[in-house]
Design an enzyme around this catalytic site. Structure first.
Site, PDB file in Angstrom:
ATOM      1  CB  SER A  49      20.640 -39.206 -34.988  1.00 14.88           C
ATOM      2  OG  SER A  49      21.927 -39.694 -34.686  1.00 14.88           O
ATOM      3  CD  GLN A 103      -6.116 -44.121 -32.655  1.00 16.37           C
ATOM      4  OE1 GLN A 103      -5.334 -44.993 -33.025  1.00 16.37           O
ATOM      5  NE2 GLN A 103      -7.184 -44.404 -31.933  1.00 16.37           N
ATOM      6  CD  GLU A 114      -6.282 -36.147 -43.751  1.00 13.04           C
ATOM      7  OE1 GLU A 114      -7.414 -36.547 -43.440  1.00 13.04           O
ATOM      8  OE2 GLU A 114      -5.441 -35.753 -42.920  1.00 13.04           O
ATOM      9  CB  SER A 147      -8.908 -30.972 -48.606  1.00 12.18           C
ATOM     10  OG  SER A 147      -9.780 -29.970 -48.107  1.00 12.18           O
ATOM     11  NE  ARG A 150     -11.971 -24.156 -47.363  1.00 14.26           N
ATOM     12  CZ  ARG A 150     -11.144 -23.138 -47.185  1.00 14.26           C
ATOM     13  NH1 ARG A 150      -9.860 -23.378 -46.954  1.00 14.26           N
ATOM     14  NH2 ARG A 150     -11.574 -21.902 -47.228  1.00 14.26           N
ATOM     15  NE  ARG A 164     -14.394 -28.789 -44.170  1.00 11.36           N
ATOM     16  CZ  ARG A 164     -13.106 -28.486 -44.138  1.00 11.36           C
ATOM     17  NH1 ARG A 164     -12.205 -29.375 -44.490  1.00 11.36           N
ATOM     18  NH2 ARG A 164     -12.713 -27.282 -43.759  1.00 11.36           N
ATOM     19  NE  ARG A 219      -0.733 -44.698 -32.288  1.00 14.60           N
ATOM     20  CZ  ARG A 219      -1.551 -44.073 -31.459  1.00 14.60           C
ATOM     21  NH1 ARG A 219      -2.331 -44.801 -30.663  1.00 14.60           N
ATOM     22  NH2 ARG A 219      -1.583 -42.761 -31.374  1.00 14.60           N
TER      23      ARG A 219
END
Length: 234
Positions: free
Chosen positions: A59, A79, A98, A100, A102, A169, A196
């Site tokens: 924490s 991922q 992020e 888009s 669209r 898309r 990762r």
């Protein structure tokens, strides 16, 4: 502002936009239990920090925050996103915003083309093994590039037909480059890197994890050293 190209293709990128806190912030947050704090870094602070990292007292590491600008292939972004939705403190510790498709057209979009194609592992369903032979490399590159180009042409054709961007898309491949801003705590960053950068992680996301290490370390070098001493496990 330093920008790295994790995949080395002239398209991928990672930048540290902003940060808050440092290694001293971590130990001072830990000392709140005793209503104490340090005004400057000493070896005593280093000892406490290493203890916190070794025993996973996580924490106090949430008080150091990073804001990253990332450009990555869509399959890597997905991922990455798993770390956000899996967090139990997602609402106040992690931010994800992020691009888009669209809203944005993908007519000038970029696509990830691997520099080397790997064969499927025989004993790990989700992993790859060594590289293909030279002949297969050429064939794989041709098939991959043709598939990407076909998807791009289909997308552009749909737009010319009058289909909306939000529907068109759907034919774009996971090789499509997207971009996002990721805000995370030092705890979340270490957790991401520990998963990762380890054995079994996909090479492309390993490259981003290593870039995060490189750009993040100057913010809290003592904390990153303690992380390294624990074999990047957090």
């Amino acid at each position: 502002m330093t920008m790295l190209d994790p995949l080395g293709d002239g398209k991928s990128s990672l930048r540290l936009l902003d940060s808050m806190g440092n290694s001293l912030s971590v130990v001072n947050d830990a000392r709140q239990s005793f209503a104490a704090e340090s005004s400057e870094w000493t070896e005593r602070d280093g000892k406490l920090l290493r203890y916190l990292a070794k025993h996973h007292h996580t924490s106090p590491f949430r008080g150091v925050v990073f804001k990253w600008a990332v450009k990555a292939p869509l399959f890597i972004a997905r991922q990455w996103w798993k770390h956000t939705i899996a967090s139990t403190y997602v609402d106040d510790q992690l931010g994800w915003n992020e691009k888009s498709f669209r809203y944005c057209s993908a007519e000038e979009a970029e696509f990830y083309i691997p520099m080397q194609f790997l064969r499927q592992s025989e004993d790990n369903r989700q992993a790859s093994a060594g590289p293909l032979e030279a002949r297969e490399q050429v064939l794989a590159l041709m098939q991959y590039s043709q598939a990407v180009e076909a998807c791009k042409q289909a997308y552009e054709g749909l737009l010319l037909t009058g289909v909306s961007k939000e529907q068109a898309r759907a034919v774009l491949p996971p090789a499509l480059y997207t971009s996002f801003v990721w805000t995370c705590s030092l705890q979340a960053l270490f957790h991401f890197i520990s998963l990762r950068i380890g054995h079994g992680a996909q090479g492309e996301i390993v490259a981003y994890a290593k870039a995060l290490l490189e750009l993040g370390r100057p913010v809290a070098p003592e904390a990153f050293d303690a992380f390294a001493e624990n074999n990047y496990q957090f």
